[in-house]
Design a protein around this motif. Structure first.
Motif, short mmCIF file in Angstrom:
data_model
loop_
_atom_site.label_atom_id
_atom_site.label_comp_id
_atom_site.label_asym_id
_atom_site.label_seq_id
_atom_site.Cartn_x
_atom_site.Cartn_y
_atom_site.Cartn_z
N SER A 129 1.00 -1.24 -0.06
CA SER A 129 -0.09 -0.04 -0.18
C SER A 129 0.80 1.14 0.04
O SER A 129 0.32 2.41 -0.26
CB SER A 129 -1.02 -0.01 1.07
OG SER A 129 -0.16 0.40 2.35
N TRP A 130 2.15 1.09 0.37
CA TRP A 130 2.98 2.16 0.57
C TRP A 130 2.22 3.44 1.29
O TRP A 130 2.59 4.55 1.16
CB TRP A 130 3.61 2.76 -0.80
CG TRP A 130 4.20 1.81 -1.55
CD1 TRP A 130 4.26 0.65 -1.62
CD2 TRP A 130 5.71 2.21 -2.04
NE1 TRP A 130 5.14 0.15 -2.49
CE2 TRP A 130 5.93 1.22 -2.55
CE3 TRP A 130 6.55 3.10 -2.13
CZ2 TRP A 130 7.06 0.96 -3.48
CZ3 TRP A 130 7.57 3.34 -2.67
CH2 TRP A 130 7.97 1.90 -3.46
N ASP A 131 1.41 2.89 2.23
CA ASP A 131 0.53 3.85 3.02
C ASP A 131 0.89 3.72 4.59
O ASP A 131 0.19 2.81 5.16
CB ASP A 131 -1.01 3.47 2.70
CG ASP A 131 -1.99 4.30 3.31
OD1 ASP A 131 -1.57 5.23 4.21
OD2 ASP A 131 -2.99 4.41 3.03
N PHE A 132 1.40 4.70 4.82
CA PHE A 132 1.96 4.87 6.45
C PHE A 132 0.67 4.87 7.23
O PHE A 132 0.66 3.79 8.13
CB PHE A 132 2.79 6.01 6.31
CG PHE A 132 3.61 6.12 8.01
CD1 PHE A 132 4.66 5.70 8.28
CD2 PHE A 132 2.68 6.85 8.85
CE1 PHE A 132 4.99 5.80 9.75
CE2 PHE A 132 3.00 6.98 10.36
CZ PHE A 132 4.11 6.60 10.68
N VAL A 183 10.14 2.76 6.83
CA VAL A 183 8.76 3.47 6.81
C VAL A 183 7.76 2.41 7.57
O VAL A 183 7.05 2.95 8.62
CB VAL A 183 8.31 3.84 5.56
CG1 VAL A 183 6.99 4.52 5.53
CG2 VAL A 183 9.41 4.83 5.01
N MET A 184 7.64 1.36 7.06
CA MET A 184 6.55 0.44 7.32
C MET A 184 6.80 0.00 8.94
O MET A 184 5.91 -0.10 9.79
CB MET A 184 6.59 -1.00 6.66
CG MET A 184 5.89 -0.95 5.40
SD MET A 184 4.15 -0.16 5.38
CE MET A 184 3.87 1.06 4.15
N ALA A 185 8.01 -0.25 9.28
CA ALA A 185 8.56 -0.60 10.78
C ALA A 185 8.09 0.53 11.47
O ALA A 185 7.34 0.21 12.65
CB ALA A 185 9.85 -0.70 10.87
N LYS A 186 8.03 1.88 11.35
CA LYS A 186 7.53 2.92 12.23
C LYS A 186 6.00 2.94 11.96
O LYS A 186 5.43 3.04 13.29
CB LYS A 186 8.29 4.36 11.72
CG LYS A 186 7.81 5.59 12.24
CD LYS A 186 8.55 6.54 11.65
CE LYS A 186 8.07 7.85 11.91
NZ LYS A 186 7.84 8.40 13.03
N GLY A 191 1.36 1.95 15.43
CA GLY A 191 0.19 1.54 15.27
C GLY A 191 -0.08 0.61 16.54
O GLY A 191 -0.99 0.67 17.47
N TYR A 192 0.87 -0.49 16.78
CA TYR A 192 0.67 -1.30 17.93
C TYR A 192 1.03 -0.43 19.19
O TYR A 192 0.09 -1.00 20.33
CB TYR A 192 1.98 -2.29 17.99
CG TYR A 192 2.04 -3.39 16.88
CD1 TYR A 192 0.67 -3.98 16.44
CD2 TYR A 192 2.73 -3.70 16.31
CE1 TYR A 192 0.62 -5.00 15.47
CE2 TYR A 192 3.09 -4.74 15.02
CZ TYR A 192 1.72 -5.29 14.88
OH TYR A 192 1.62 -6.24 14.05
N ALA A 242 15.55 2.24 12.60
CA ALA A 242 14.04 3.05 12.53
C ALA A 242 13.17 2.44 13.58
O ALA A 242 12.39 3.45 14.28
CB ALA A 242 13.54 2.89 11.08
N ALA A 243 13.21 1.09 13.89
CA ALA A 243 12.35 0.72 14.76
C ALA A 243 12.70 1.09 16.28
O ALA A 243 11.91 1.43 17.15
CB ALA A 243 12.43 -0.98 15.03
N VAL A 244 14.12 1.19 16.72
CA VAL A 244 14.43 1.57 18.00
C VAL A 244 13.98 3.24 18.29
O VAL A 244 13.25 3.87 18.96
CB VAL A 244 16.11 1.70 18.06
CG1 VAL A 244 16.36 2.67 19.31
CG2 VAL A 244 16.38 0.28 18.24
#
Ligand code: NOJ
Length: 756
Positions: A129-132, A183-186, A191-192, A242-244
């Protein structure tokens, strides 16, 4: 225990916690608690059990479960996985809180990979989706259902960049690109975890698998990963950093060795990079039994040695290897593990429990009423449908066959996958109810007008019987009578929707494949159908890139739908009939054939790239003698019902080595639509050779029918530089290609000289 001590302990452990604690308050509470813990209690926090029994009943009378239950009651267990429901987790929590000396609550973890009960599309689809915001919304929904079911912690997101379509777990990640994965990781982590981890409708994320797991040789799961420092620093690690930065509460390490060191015992990765350089303050859980696997890797002599290596390397919690449980206390006593190292691990674990609000109220996630109200409702299904629509990728649409009219006279819906209410749920489906998805057939029937005749024929049979936990799937090779029925139906229908691809259990853990073309009789059926009907729309359902050059050449239209979850059929129909204009873009290259794997767009030039000389028949170029170099569909590719035209690319160097990029997007069609504008760069000459293109930014824009929109990007040194082999970030002066376009192959380019 005397009365005063009980009171003191109660105050230290739980305190009066009316509102969210600050980090400083948490640190001070954790320090006070650790100061009164025995070694056995500290070791207990590092110990994680699988909950193998139903906690709402008696403990099954085998020694193992009895030992586990006794240890929970003694405070010798820090966390559990696979204990579920508000009721079940309450009972398990009671065992710990009401019986142990300090009453420290357990943390409950579970693999919520793409939804808890309401299934979202599999992660690779969400990445398409490339949709943040969409991905974040999906993760927030998963968190809501998980938290409402008593669970605090998901073992997700998996942010292993994967270049290899053979690897079955490519389905669980965000694809082949490091930037898109970051980007998805963030998005997933935000979200979680939401804004407040102590809210029972948010849960702790776990970034996994640290690191290099997806670089398994030959795409075979658990295989050795041998990666260069350049790939490690520039491709594998950035999503984890990025996750950190996104605040991931926990990390999980991985089964694989990476360049000779099993990741679970890798001190450089876990202590120096993650906890040192990046300042990660959460805890690291091992993968299932991975501490024990240090022995089979040939890295540790015995269990005690494995425990010593893993613990000193920074693996804080032991998931089911049962090694810390039996070895860690002695390792501390003998000085092989420092008390300060043990304290550090325990503080990390306790801090996460405080952040989750478990000390404030260990039962705050256990509310039956909330569980009933918030899990798998009309509202959650609506969100799943919205997320699913945006993940579908239109790969081909000859003569604008799509979107179909809802008043079409007749549609033949063909294929086992089109009739399945189970396969769209995907693998790693947590608590999804078997056969609960909206099938493609049902979705189409829901969408069309009363006048339209929708008929189904199974055509091929791909798989039968029980496929979960079966180590080798059986693919049906018998075309039987299904073919005839399907061909007859296709002949007499206006349009054919043929669904082909994979069983959902062809991807996931332990599901690597050496062949990634269509299994069974699917391609043969397709070839028969196109003989009798010109309007064959192929709906693909799969968890990995497939080698489908023949479909790409001969089908009139192709829609990639992955495994899109509970609302799959409805979301697919939304796109087929034009209620939603497709906007997805591939997060992975689709190869022409399996021999090209590992395949990724951000490759190097080599000294002998294919040039015009190659077209003139010369041999000695980097190519295959029996296959093209390029895949069938490139990374970033995806069509729309709108037509977008790119023009007026303007690239300017602005102050501080920044680059301003402008481009004009015109929608030349009569349909409003969403386009994902992608920016790639190439550093032409560098002290380490650089990829021929590398995604550094993208934006999604809605462009009105006949409208235009200027899109602007600002690239910084962070986008233009790279890590050298000493893990130093460098930006080197010289020429850069700046490329902008609709996918990784179809790009406008300007070259600019930059000095930093
Ligand atoms: C093994 C998998 O590699 C990991 O991703 C998962 O979270 C654990 N098992 C727990 O189920």
């Amino acid at each position: 225990m005397n009365y005063k001590l009980t009171l003191l302990l109660a105050f230290i452990v739980f305190g009066a916690q009316a509102q969210k604690l600050s980090e400083a308050q948490i640190a001070s509470k954790v320090d006070s608690l650790v100061a009164i813990m025995t070694i056995a209690e500290k070791v207990g926090q590092t110990n994680m059990y699988n909950g193998t029994w139903e906690f709402t009943g008696p403990v099954p009378a085998d020694d193992n479960n009895q030992l586990k239950a006794d240890n929970i009651k003694k405070g010798y267990v820090g966390g559990m996985l696979n204990v579920l429901t508000a009721k079940g987790t309450r009972e398990a929590q009671k065992m710990a809180v009401e019986n142990s000396r300090l009453g420290i609550p357990l943390i409950f973890g579970y693999d919520v990979i793409h939804g808890y009960k309401t299934m979202l599309p599999v992660p690779i689809a969400q990445s398409a989706s490339w949709d943040f915001e969409g991905a974040k919304r999906g993760a927030a929904l998963a968190a809501q259902e998980t938290g409402a079911s008593g669970v605090h912690w998901t073992f997700s997101p998996m942010i292993d960049v994967s270049w290899d379509a053979r690897w079955g777990r490519i389905m669980e990640g965000a694809g082949e690109d490091s930037y898109l994965t970051s980007v998805m990781a963030k998005a997933w982590i935000e979200g979680y975890q939401g804004d407040d981890l102590s809210d029972p409708l948010t849960i702790a994320a776990c970034a996994k698998h640290f690191a290099g797991y997806a670089f398994a040789e030959a795409g075979r799961d658990y295989n050795t990963a041998d990666v260069s420092p350049q790939t490690l620093y520039n491709v594998i690690l950035p999503p984890f950093e990025a996750a950190v930065n996104a605040g991931a509460a926990t990390f999980m390490n991985s089964f694989n060795e990476i360049s000779g060191v099993p990741a679970t015992g890798d001190k450089y990765l876990q202590r120096e990079i993650l906890k040192g350089r990046w300042g990660f303050d959460g805890f690291m859980v091992s993968d299932w039994g991975s501490i024990g696997e240090l022995l089979t890797h040939g890295f540790a002599e015995d269990s005690a040695h494995a425990g010593e290596l893993a613990f000193n390397a920074g693996s804080d919690m032991d998931m089911e290897a049962r090694i810390y449980e039996f070895e860690l206390e002695q390792l501390v006593a003998s000085g092989k593990v420092d008390m300060s190292t043990l304290d550090d691990a325990v503080k990390r674990i306790l801090s996460v429990k405080y952040r989750l609000g478990l000390f404030e109220d260990p039962y705050k996630y256990c509310d039956d009423k909330r569980e009933k109200e918030l899990v798998y409702t009309a509202e959650t299904k609506k969100i799943a449908r919205d997320v699913a629509k945006s993940t579908l990728v239109l790969l081909k649409n000859e003569n604008n066959l799509l979107p179909l009219s809802k008043n079409i006279k007749s549609i033949a819906v063909i294929g086992q996958l089109a009739g399945s209410k189970d396969i769209p749920l995907g693998n790693w489906r947590a608590q999804a109810i078997a056969n609960s998805a909206v099938s493609v057939e049902e979705g189409i029937k829901n969408a069309v007008s009363k006048k339209t005749k929708v008929q189904f024929a199974q055509g091929y049979t791909l798989t039968t019987g029980n496929r979960d936990f079966v180590h080798e799937l059986t693919f049906e090779d018998d075309q039987g009578e299904g073919f005839e029925e399907a061909i007859n139906l296709a002949r007499t229908s206006e349009v054919v929707v043929l669904t082909v691809g994979e069983d959902c259990y062809q991807t996931g853990e332990g599901r690597s494949q050496a062949d990634i073309s269509l299994k069974g009789k699917q391609l043969e059926l397709f070839n028969e159908l196109i003989k009798v009907n010109k309007n064959v729309v192929v709906v693909l359902m799969n968890g990995r890139p497939l080698a489908i050059p023949e479909l790409a050449e001969k089908a009139s239209a192709i829609l990639e739908t992955w495994f899109s979850g509970s609302e799959a059929g409805n979301a697919i129909a939304d796109v087929l009939f034009g209620d939603y204009n497709p906007s997805g873009k591939l997060p992975v290259t689709f190869p022409d054939n399996v021999g090209q794997e590992p395949l990724h767009y951000d490759r190097k030039s080599t000294g002998r790239p294919v040039t015009n000389a190659f077209d003139n028949g010369l041999v000695f170029w980097s190519h295959y003698t029996d296959s093209p170099n390029e895949g069938t569909y490139p990374f970033g590719f995806g069509l729309s019902y709108s037509e977008f035209n790119y023009s007026d690319l303007n690239v300017q160097s602005v102050e501080n080595g920044k680059v301003k990029v402008e481009v004009l997007i015109s929608n030349t069609s009569k349909t409003p639509g969403k386009e994902t504008v992608q920016v790639y760069i190439r550093d032409r000459v560098a002290s380490l050779t650089q990829p021929i293109k590398r995604l550094v930014d993208f934006k999604q824009v809605e462009v009105a029918a006949g409208g235009q929109q200027k899109v602007t990007f600002e690239l910084t040194k962070e986008d233009l530089g790279f890590y050298n082999n000493q893990y130093e970030f460098v930006v080197e002066d010289g020429a850069f290609d700046i490329m902008v376009g609709t996918n990784s192959m179809d790009l406008m380019k300007e070259t600019i000289n930059l000095t930093f």
